[in-house]
Design a protein around this motif. Structure first.
Motif, PDB file in Angstrom:
ATOM      1  N   ALA A   1       1.305  16.210   5.925  1.00  0.00           N
ATOM      2  CA  ALA A   1       1.441  15.650   4.634  1.00  0.00           C
ATOM      3  C   ALA A   1       2.679  14.663   4.746  1.00  0.00           C
ATOM      4  N   LYS A   2       2.642  13.501   4.092  1.00  0.00           N
ATOM      5  CA  LYS A   2       3.779  12.495   4.072  1.00  0.00           C
ATOM      6  C   LYS A   2       3.444  11.591   2.862  1.00  0.00           C
ATOM      7  N   VAL A   3       4.455  10.789   2.785  1.00  0.00           N
ATOM      8  CA  VAL A   3       4.307   9.582   1.703  1.00  0.00           C
ATOM      9  C   VAL A   3       4.863   8.517   2.736  1.00  0.00           C
ATOM     10  N   SER A   4       3.950   7.489   2.288  1.00  0.00           N
ATOM     11  CA  SER A   4       4.275   5.799   3.120  1.00  0.00           C
ATOM     12  C   SER A   4       4.262   4.950   2.221  1.00  0.00           C
ATOM     13  N   TYR A   5       5.008   3.681   2.485  1.00  0.00           N
ATOM     14  CA  TYR A   5       4.771   2.354   2.123  1.00  0.00           C
ATOM     15  C   TYR A   5       4.538   1.578   2.968  1.00  0.00           C
ATOM     16  N   LEU A   6       3.643   0.730   3.020  1.00  0.00           N
ATOM     17  CA  LEU A   6       3.148  -0.418   3.868  1.00  0.00           C
ATOM     18  C   LEU A   6       3.466  -1.840   3.061  1.00  0.00           C
ATOM     19  N   SER A   7       4.186  -2.871   3.330  1.00  0.00           N
ATOM     20  CA  SER A   7       4.314  -3.924   2.652  1.00  0.00           C
ATOM     21  C   SER A   7       2.999  -4.761   2.954  1.00  0.00           C
ATOM     22  N   PRO A   8       2.859  -5.986   1.889  1.00  0.00           N
ATOM     23  CA  PRO A   8       1.721  -6.917   2.258  1.00  0.00           C
ATOM     24  C   PRO A   8       2.254  -7.572   3.699  1.00  0.00           C
ATOM     25  N   ARG A   9       1.145  -8.469   4.243  1.00  0.00           N
ATOM     26  CA  ARG A   9       1.583  -9.025   5.544  1.00  0.00           C
ATOM     27  C   ARG A   9       1.841 -10.439   5.173  1.00  0.00           C
ATOM     28  N   TRP A  10       3.187 -10.899   5.448  1.00  0.00           N
ATOM     29  CA  TRP A  10       3.513 -12.190   5.072  1.00  0.00           C
ATOM     30  C   TRP A  10       3.969 -12.844   6.030  1.00  0.00           C
ATOM     31  N   LEU A  11       3.175 -14.250   6.517  1.00  0.00           N
ATOM     32  CA  LEU A  11       3.417 -14.804   7.560  1.00  0.00           C
ATOM     33  C   LEU A  11       3.181 -14.255   8.896  1.00  0.00           C
ATOM     34  N   GLY A  12       2.310 -13.206   8.921  1.00  0.00           N
ATOM     35  CA  GLY A  12       2.036 -12.548   9.873  1.00  0.00           C
ATOM     36  C   GLY A  12       3.102 -11.275  10.130  1.00  0.00           C
ATOM     37  N   ILE A  13       3.882 -10.848   9.234  1.00  0.00           N
ATOM     38  CA  ILE A  13       4.960 -10.030   9.383  1.00  0.00           C
ATOM     39  C   ILE A  13       4.655  -8.823   8.347  1.00  0.00           C
ATOM     40  N   ARG A  14       4.604  -7.580   8.824  1.00  0.00           N
ATOM     41  CA  ARG A  14       4.348  -6.445   7.863  1.00  0.00           C
ATOM     42  C   ARG A  14       5.191  -5.322   7.987  1.00  0.00           C
ATOM     43  N   ALA A  15       6.112  -4.814   7.146  1.00  0.00           N
ATOM     44  CA  ALA A  15       6.817  -3.545   7.341  1.00  0.00           C
ATOM     45  C   ALA A  15       6.434  -2.408   6.640  1.00  0.00           C
ATOM     46  N   GLY A  16       6.724  -1.215   6.883  1.00  0.00           N
ATOM     47  CA  GLY A  16       6.349   0.013   6.419  1.00  0.00           C
ATOM     48  C   GLY A  16       7.555   1.268   6.500  1.00  0.00           C
ATOM     49  N   ALA A  17       7.480   2.050   5.841  1.00  0.00           N
ATOM     50  CA  ALA A  17       8.235   3.329   5.941  1.00  0.00           C
ATOM     51  C   ALA A  17       7.466   4.618   5.618  1.00  0.00           C
ATOM     52  N   SER A  18       7.781   5.852   6.322  1.00  0.00           N
ATOM     53  CA  SER A  18       7.232   6.992   6.069  1.00  0.00           C
ATOM     54  C   SER A  18       8.374   8.255   5.916  1.00  0.00           C
ATOM     55  N   TYR A  19       7.964   9.199   5.220  1.00  0.00           N
ATOM     56  CA  TYR A  19       8.624  10.396   5.050  1.00  0.00           C
ATOM     57  C   TYR A  19       7.779  11.617   5.177  1.00  0.00           C
ATOM     58  N   THR A  20       8.111  12.192   6.144  1.00  0.00           N
ATOM     59  CA  THR A  20       7.329  13.831   6.309  1.00  0.00           C
ATOM     60  C   THR A  20       8.362  14.787   6.218  1.00  0.00           C
ATOM     61  N   PRO A  21       8.205  15.684   5.157  1.00  0.00           N
ATOM     62  CA  PRO A  21       8.971  16.792   4.867  1.00  0.00           C
ATOM     63  C   PRO A  21       8.958  17.716   5.886  1.00  0.00           C
TER      64      PRO A  21
ATOM     65  N   GLU B   1       0.803  -1.341   0.140  1.00  0.00           N
ATOM     66  CA  GLU B   1      -0.104  -0.198   0.021  1.00  0.00           C
ATOM     67  C   GLU B   1       0.882   1.390  -0.030  1.00  0.00           C
ATOM     68  N   GLY B   2       0.560   2.027  -0.777  1.00  0.00           N
ATOM     69  CA  GLY B   2       1.188   3.479  -0.821  1.00  0.00           C
ATOM     70  C   GLY B   2       0.230   4.674  -0.563  1.00  0.00           C
ATOM     71  N   VAL B   3       0.813   5.490   0.224  1.00  0.00           N
ATOM     72  CA  VAL B   3       0.016   6.496   0.830  1.00  0.00           C
ATOM     73  C   VAL B   3       0.526   7.998   0.643  1.00  0.00           C
ATOM     74  N   LEU B   4      -0.020   8.940   0.004  1.00  0.00           N
ATOM     75  CA  LEU B   4       0.495  10.409  -0.236  1.00  0.00           C
ATOM     76  C   LEU B   4      -0.737  11.381   0.301  1.00  0.00           C
ATOM     77  N   GLY B   5      -0.110  11.982   1.309  1.00  0.00           N
ATOM     78  CA  GLY B   5      -1.333  13.257   1.771  1.00  0.00           C
ATOM     79  C   GLY B   5      -1.226  13.132   3.201  1.00  0.00           C
ATOM     80  N   ALA B   6      -2.076  13.981   3.620  1.00  0.00           N
ATOM     81  CA  ALA B   6      -2.111  13.949   5.231  1.00  0.00           C
ATOM     82  C   ALA B   6      -2.763  12.713   5.858  1.00  0.00           C
ATOM     83  N   ASP B   7      -1.793  12.119   6.622  1.00  0.00           N
ATOM     84  CA  ASP B   7      -2.039  10.851   7.297  1.00  0.00           C
ATOM     85  C   ASP B   7      -1.091  10.406   8.295  1.00  0.00           C
ATOM     86  N   ALA B   8      -1.402   9.606   9.173  1.00  0.00           N
ATOM     87  CA  ALA B   8      -0.577   9.094  10.166  1.00  0.00           C
ATOM     88  C   ALA B   8       0.553   8.338   9.385  1.00  0.00           C
TER      89      ALA B   8
END
Length: 264
Positions: A59-79, A9-16
């Motif tokens: 406002a930020k950009v985020s990426y969250l991976s699918p959940r594989w075997l119960g594990i999910r990872a993600g990263a965000s950048y906020t200027p 999942e990719g997110v761009l905009g005002a979000d946690a």
């Protein structure tokens, strides 16, 4: 803007940020009033905030991976952490106050979630990290860094959890660390919810330490209305000016809380 794909999942905009979205946290007794990382402090003395969130919904950009075997990872950048809301202000300033003005905020998180059907047990755990630059232009402030961890356990009608946060408060001298612990346990009995929550925090920068707790019960009147009643207490060791140095006073607030929440 959110984009869902088989690769995540990719997110761009005002979000946690991902440190909030993938977090694991203790349960709270009532819908809004709480002593755990609360936006609305019912006691006025709670300093506990173990949620690894310094940007809010900036406002930020985020990426969250699918959940594989119960594990999910993600990263965000906020200027820049600059979005002010009614209960979150990353740029709180005023007479006698300065802020680190965090910018270039990076967040990372790894989450594990698994349902063990035979044991009737659900487990959720997370480790979070955030780092940022200071745009304050003051030598006292430096790079910000914070680590967080949390664990949730659910067995039958019981839910419990604990969360920890440690940060350097963006203090360049390295002697202004902040640490907080939160814990809670609740029992759901049909439309009734009863539980206890507690938090502790110590802030070396402001020379403050405090502990707070809440015990209460909530009742789902219907699917849109909830009524909660609780007793909340908070103690804080606060610094006060005493001549050329600092002294401390212990302040305490406690009382009965009544919460009515309505959802449309």
């Amino acid at each position: 803007v959110s984009l869902l794909t088989p690769w995540g999942e990719g997110v761009l905009g005002a979000d946690a940020g991902v440190a909030t979205r993938l977090d694991a946290r203790p349960p709270t007794v009532m819908r809004r009033a709480s002593v755990l990382s609360t936006g609305l402090d019912p006691t006025g003395l709670s300093i506990t905030r173990a949620r690894n969130d310094v940007t809010g919904a900036s406002a930020k950009v985020s990426y969250l991976s699918p959940r594989w075997l119960g594990i999910r990872a993600g990263a965000s950048y906020t200027p820049e952490a600059n979005l002010r809301t009614a209960d979150f202000d990353p740029e709180a300033d005023g007479p006698g106050r300065v802020t680190a003005d965090l910018e270039n905020v990076w967040e990372g998180a790894v989450s594990f979630a698994r349902q063990f059907a035979e044991q009737d047990l659900r487990v959720r755990a997370a480790v979070t990290y955030s780092t940022a630059d200071s745009g304050a232009g003051l030598a006292a402030f430096g790079d910000y860094e914070a680590w967080g961890a949390g664990l949730e356990l659910e067995h039958g009608a019981w839910t419990g959890g604990v969360r920890w946060l440690g940060s350097n408060n963006a203090w360049a001298a390295g002697s202004g660390d902040y640490e907080a612990w939160e814990a809670g346990i609740v029992h759901q009995m049909g439309e009734w919810r009863i539980g206890v929550e507690a938090g502790w925090a110590s802030d070396d920068l402001t020379v403050t330490e405090g502990m707070s707790w809440l015990a209460g019960v909530g009742w789902d009147v219907n699917e849109n209305v909830n009524l909660g009643v609780a007793w909340a207490s908070a103690d804080a060791d606060l610094p006060v000016a005493a001549g050329p140095g600092l002294s401390h006073i212990n302040a305490r607030n406690e009382g009965l809380l009544v919460e009515l929440s309505v959802r449309n």
